[in-house]
Each structure stands twice: as C-alpha cells, then as structure tokens.
Design a protein around this motif. Structure first.
Motif, PDB file in Angstrom:
ATOM      1  N   MET A   1     -10.842  -0.360  -2.482  1.00  0.00           N
ATOM      2  CA  MET A   1      -9.643  -0.654  -1.746  1.00  0.00           C
ATOM      3  C   MET A   1      -9.848  -1.927  -0.949  1.00  0.00           C
ATOM      4  O   MET A   1     -10.929  -2.201  -0.462  1.00  0.00           O
ATOM      5  N   SER A   2      -8.736  -2.644  -0.789  1.00  0.00           N
ATOM      6  CA  SER A   2      -8.739  -3.868   0.006  1.00  0.00           C
ATOM      7  C   SER A   2      -7.645  -3.745   1.053  1.00  0.00           C
ATOM      8  O   SER A   2      -6.541  -3.258   0.763  1.00  0.00           O
ATOM      9  N   ILE A   3      -7.937  -4.138   2.264  1.00  0.00           N
ATOM     10  CA  ILE A   3      -6.968  -4.061   3.361  1.00  0.00           C
ATOM     11  C   ILE A   3      -6.730  -5.476   3.861  1.00  0.00           C
ATOM     12  O   ILE A   3      -7.676  -6.217   4.154  1.00  0.00           O
ATOM     13  N   GLN A   4      -5.437  -5.844   3.949  1.00  0.00           N
ATOM     14  CA  GLN A   4      -5.059  -7.187   4.392  1.00  0.00           C
ATOM     15  C   GLN A   4      -3.932  -7.087   5.401  1.00  0.00           C
ATOM     16  O   GLN A   4      -3.138  -6.149   5.358  1.00  0.00           O
ATOM     17  N   VAL A   5      -3.824  -8.091   6.262  1.00  0.00           N
ATOM     18  CA  VAL A   5      -2.684  -8.219   7.164  1.00  0.00           C
ATOM     19  C   VAL A   5      -1.782  -9.291   6.555  1.00  0.00           C
ATOM     20  O   VAL A   5      -2.225 -10.409   6.289  1.00  0.00           O
ATOM     21  N   THR A   6      -0.538  -8.927   6.295  1.00  0.00           N
ATOM     22  CA  THR A   6       0.392  -9.858   5.651  1.00  0.00           C
ATOM     23  C   THR A   6       0.960 -10.833   6.673  1.00  0.00           C
ATOM     24  O   THR A   6       0.794 -10.668   7.883  1.00  0.00           O
ATOM     25  N   GLU A   7       1.668 -11.843   6.170  1.00  0.00           N
ATOM     26  CA  GLU A   7       2.317 -12.825   7.042  1.00  0.00           C
ATOM     27  C   GLU A   7       3.398 -12.179   7.907  1.00  0.00           C
ATOM     28  O   GLU A   7       3.750 -12.694   8.956  1.00  0.00           O
ATOM     29  N   MET A   8       3.921 -11.057   7.452  1.00  0.00           N
ATOM     30  CA  MET A   8       4.987 -10.359   8.179  1.00  0.00           C
ATOM     31  C   MET A   8       4.411  -9.410   9.242  1.00  0.00           C
ATOM     32  O   MET A   8       5.141  -8.639   9.838  1.00  0.00           O
ATOM     33  N   GLY A   9       3.088  -9.431   9.432  1.00  0.00           N
ATOM     34  CA  GLY A   9       2.470  -8.582  10.431  1.00  0.00           C
ATOM     35  C   GLY A   9       2.374  -7.127  10.006  1.00  0.00           C
ATOM     36  O   GLY A   9       2.470  -6.219  10.831  1.00  0.00           O
ATOM     37  N   ARG A  10       2.189  -6.897   8.726  1.00  0.00           N
ATOM     38  CA  ARG A  10       2.057  -5.532   8.201  1.00  0.00           C
ATOM     39  C   ARG A  10       0.681  -5.379   7.569  1.00  0.00           C
ATOM     40  O   ARG A  10       0.052  -6.349   7.160  1.00  0.00           O
ATOM     41  N   LEU A  11       0.229  -4.161   7.473  1.00  0.00           N
ATOM     42  CA  LEU A  11      -1.048  -3.834   6.881  1.00  0.00           C
ATOM     43  C   LEU A  11      -0.818  -3.459   5.423  1.00  0.00           C
ATOM     44  O   LEU A  11      -0.064  -2.535   5.124  1.00  0.00           O
ATOM     45  N   ALA A  12      -1.432  -4.199   4.484  1.00  0.00           N
ATOM     46  CA  ALA A  12      -1.267  -3.944   3.048  1.00  0.00           C
ATOM     47  C   ALA A  12      -2.572  -3.388   2.499  1.00  0.00           C
ATOM     48  O   ALA A  12      -3.635  -3.983   2.685  1.00  0.00           O
ATOM     49  N   ILE A  13      -2.494  -2.254   1.810  1.00  0.00           N
ATOM     50  CA  ILE A  13      -3.662  -1.613   1.209  1.00  0.00           C
ATOM     51  C   ILE A  13      -3.493  -1.722  -0.302  1.00  0.00           C
ATOM     52  O   ILE A  13      -2.506  -1.257  -0.857  1.00  0.00           O
ATOM     53  N   ARG A  14      -4.501  -2.348  -0.950  1.00  0.00           N
ATOM     54  CA  ARG A  14      -4.412  -2.615  -2.388  1.00  0.00           C
ATOM     55  C   ARG A  14      -5.622  -2.045  -3.121  1.00  0.00           C
ATOM     56  O   ARG A  14      -6.699  -1.921  -2.559  1.00  0.00           O
ATOM     57  N   ASP A  15      -5.427  -1.753  -4.400  1.00  0.00           N
ATOM     58  CA  ASP A  15      -6.525  -1.355  -5.282  1.00  0.00           C
ATOM     59  C   ASP A  15      -7.323  -2.607  -5.604  1.00  0.00           C
ATOM     60  O   ASP A  15      -6.752  -3.636  -5.987  1.00  0.00           O
ATOM     61  N   LEU A  16      -8.643  -2.553  -5.470  1.00  0.00           N
ATOM     62  CA  LEU A  16      -9.484  -3.725  -5.721  1.00  0.00           C
ATOM     63  C   LEU A  16      -9.435  -4.182  -7.168  1.00  0.00           C
ATOM     64  O   LEU A  16      -9.378  -5.377  -7.453  1.00  0.00           O
ATOM     65  N   ASP A  17      -9.451  -3.231  -8.103  1.00  0.00           N
ATOM     66  CA  ASP A  17      -9.502  -3.588  -9.520  1.00  0.00           C
ATOM     67  C   ASP A  17      -8.197  -4.179 -10.026  1.00  0.00           C
ATOM     68  O   ASP A  17      -8.191  -5.221 -10.663  1.00  0.00           O
ATOM     69  N   SER A  18      -7.096  -3.500  -9.746  1.00  0.00           N
ATOM     70  CA  SER A  18      -5.815  -3.930 -10.306  1.00  0.00           C
ATOM     71  C   SER A  18      -5.011  -4.826  -9.373  1.00  0.00           C
ATOM     72  O   SER A  18      -4.101  -5.512  -9.805  1.00  0.00           O
ATOM     73  N   GLY A  19      -5.304  -4.778  -8.079  1.00  0.00           N
ATOM     74  CA  GLY A  19      -4.519  -5.541  -7.112  1.00  0.00           C
ATOM     75  C   GLY A  19      -3.199  -4.875  -6.774  1.00  0.00           C
ATOM     76  O   GLY A  19      -2.382  -5.416  -6.035  1.00  0.00           O
ATOM     77  N   GLN A  20      -2.981  -3.672  -7.296  1.00  0.00           N
ATOM     78  CA  GLN A  20      -1.729  -2.945  -7.069  1.00  0.00           C
ATOM     79  C   GLN A  20      -1.623  -2.536  -5.598  1.00  0.00           C
ATOM     80  O   GLN A  20      -2.588  -2.068  -5.004  1.00  0.00           O
ATOM     81  N   LEU A  21      -0.433  -2.724  -5.036  1.00  0.00           N
ATOM     82  CA  LEU A  21      -0.171  -2.320  -3.664  1.00  0.00           C
ATOM     83  C   LEU A  21      -0.068  -0.803  -3.603  1.00  0.00           C
ATOM     84  O   LEU A  21       0.770  -0.200  -4.259  1.00  0.00           O
ATOM     85  N   LEU A  22      -0.952  -0.170  -2.834  1.00  0.00           N
ATOM     86  CA  LEU A  22      -0.962   1.282  -2.712  1.00  0.00           C
ATOM     87  C   LEU A  22      -0.126   1.752  -1.540  1.00  0.00           C
ATOM     88  O   LEU A  22       0.529   2.783  -1.604  1.00  0.00           O
ATOM     89  N   ALA A  23      -0.172   0.996  -0.440  1.00  0.00           N
ATOM     90  CA  ALA A  23       0.582   1.378   0.749  1.00  0.00           C
ATOM     91  C   ALA A  23       0.774   0.156   1.627  1.00  0.00           C
ATOM     92  O   ALA A  23       0.001  -0.802   1.566  1.00  0.00           O
ATOM     93  N   GLU A  24       1.815   0.222   2.434  1.00  0.00           N
ATOM     94  CA  GLU A  24       2.074  -0.843   3.395  1.00  0.00           C
ATOM     95  C   GLU A  24       2.594  -0.188   4.654  1.00  0.00           C
ATOM     96  O   GLU A  24       3.473   0.670   4.599  1.00  0.00           O
ATOM     97  N   HIS A  25       2.033  -0.580   5.800  1.00  0.00           N
ATOM     98  CA  HIS A  25       2.382   0.031   7.085  1.00  0.00           C
ATOM     99  C   HIS A  25       2.551  -1.053   8.137  1.00  0.00           C
ATOM    100  O   HIS A  25       1.930  -2.116   8.038  1.00  0.00           O
ATOM    101  N   PRO A  26       3.316  -0.749   9.172  1.00  0.00           N
ATOM    102  CA  PRO A  26       3.336  -1.673  10.304  1.00  0.00           C
ATOM    103  C   PRO A  26       1.986  -1.603  11.010  1.00  0.00           C
ATOM    104  O   PRO A  26       1.304  -0.579  10.973  1.00  0.00           O
ATOM    105  N   LEU A  27       1.586  -2.690  11.620  1.00  0.00           N
ATOM    106  CA  LEU A  27       0.328  -2.687  12.374  1.00  0.00           C
ATOM    107  C   LEU A  27       0.475  -1.804  13.605  1.00  0.00           C
ATOM    108  O   LEU A  27       1.528  -1.771  14.241  1.00  0.00           O
ATOM    109  N   ALA A  28      -0.589  -1.111  13.939  1.00  0.00           N
ATOM    110  CA  ALA A  28      -0.590  -0.271  15.141  1.00  0.00           C
ATOM    111  C   ALA A  28      -0.556  -1.178  16.370  1.00  0.00           C
ATOM    112  O   ALA A  28      -1.257  -2.184  16.435  1.00  0.00           O
TER     113      ALA A  28
END
Length: 170
Positions: free
Chosen positions: A1-28
């Motif tokens: 899994m890869s965790i990134q903060v997007t330009e929109m200030g959201r937390l994006a969780i992606r699969d490392l192998d496929s790059g598929q977005l698994l979940a997206e949440h607002p930052l705490a």
C-alpha cells in the motif's frame, strides 16, 4: 500500500502493484483523530445476495426470477441496489400474471434493466382492447359501384393550401 496527500488536501491510499485507488479520506484535523469509511468494514457481497433473494421471492416464480436478477447484477453491479428497488416498486401493485408475462418478455428479448422490466409490467397490467369478431362481413371493392372508384379528387393550386395554413382564406 502507498499513502499520499493529494493537492486537494486528502489522504489517498493506493495499491503499490496496480496503482489502483483503494480509499480516499479527508485529512484528520485533530490530534489522534480516526478517519475511516464504514464501507471498508462491510462485506457488501453478502448483503447483495440476500437482497436479490428477497426480491426474487416477491415474484410468483422465484426460481425463474433469480437468474434474471443475477444477470442484472452481472451487468450492473454498481447500480444493483437501485435496480432491485425499482423492480420491487414495479412488483408491489402488479398482478402475478402481469409479472410473469413481463419477466418472460424481458428474458426472451434479453432486457436486463429494471426500467425495461417495470415498463413491461405496466404494459401487461393494462386492460386489453376488445377483440373484433372474426365473423365481421367484409365488403370488397369489386362489389362496390364501379362509378365510385372512378371519382377523381379536386386539384387546387399550391397557393390555396398556403393561404389556408397561414390563416387566410381563398
């Protein structure tokens, strides 16, 4: 899994192998705040299967309805709840005969959408027009007065029709 903060200030969780977005949440925003989507915990496939079974049991012949509903699920998995709700609404006021005919029509013509099924139910719910008796006498043109067949209509100029259509008289 890869965790990134997007330009929109959201937390994006992606699969490392496929790059598929698994979940997206607002930052705490608070210290130690848990941000979690409840859908991540839910086994949604079990709920869908039970819902399909419930709707199938509302049909006069559930064994005929189940493959139809499963095919809708195969074709429209993302919208299956909406599809099933619409089918349930179509079933409630309908007579069993109309439902059976509508299901048969949809299967025969490969119509696997809730709107098609609801339209078919509405069609089969309508009263049938009275049948014309087959003993109605027919009058053939050859039996008619020959002089009536030779009548020619009056021919007018185009301006006469144009005047009528624009509200004038001729």
């Amino acid at each position: 899994m890869s965790i990134q903060v997007t330009e929109m200030g959201r937390l994006a969780i992606r699969d490392l192998d496929s790059g598929q977005l698994l979940a997206e949440h607002p930052l705490a925003t608070g210290n130690g705040q848990l941000v979690q989507n409840t859908n991540h915990k839910r086994d949604r496939t079990k709920g869908i299967a039970a819902y399909i079974q419930t709707v199938a049991e509302a049909f006069p012949d559930p064994t005929a309805a189940s493959p139809f509903l499963n095919e809708i699920y195969n074709r429209k998995p993302r919208y299956i709840r909406d599809q099933l709700q619409l089918i349930q609404r179509a079933l409630e006021p309908a007579e069993p005969d109309a439902v059976t005919k509508a299901l048969g029509y949809c299967i025969k013509h490969r119509l696997y959408r809730a709107t098609d099924f609801a339209d078919a139910v509405e069609h089969y719910k309508r009263p049938r027009p009275p049948e014309i008796p087959s003993e109605a006498p027919l009058k053939l043109l050859s039996d008619q007065d020959q002089s009536k067949r030779k009548v020619k209509p009056q021919i007018r100029e185009f301006d006469a029709y144009k005047a009528i259509l624009t509200g004038g008289q001729r």
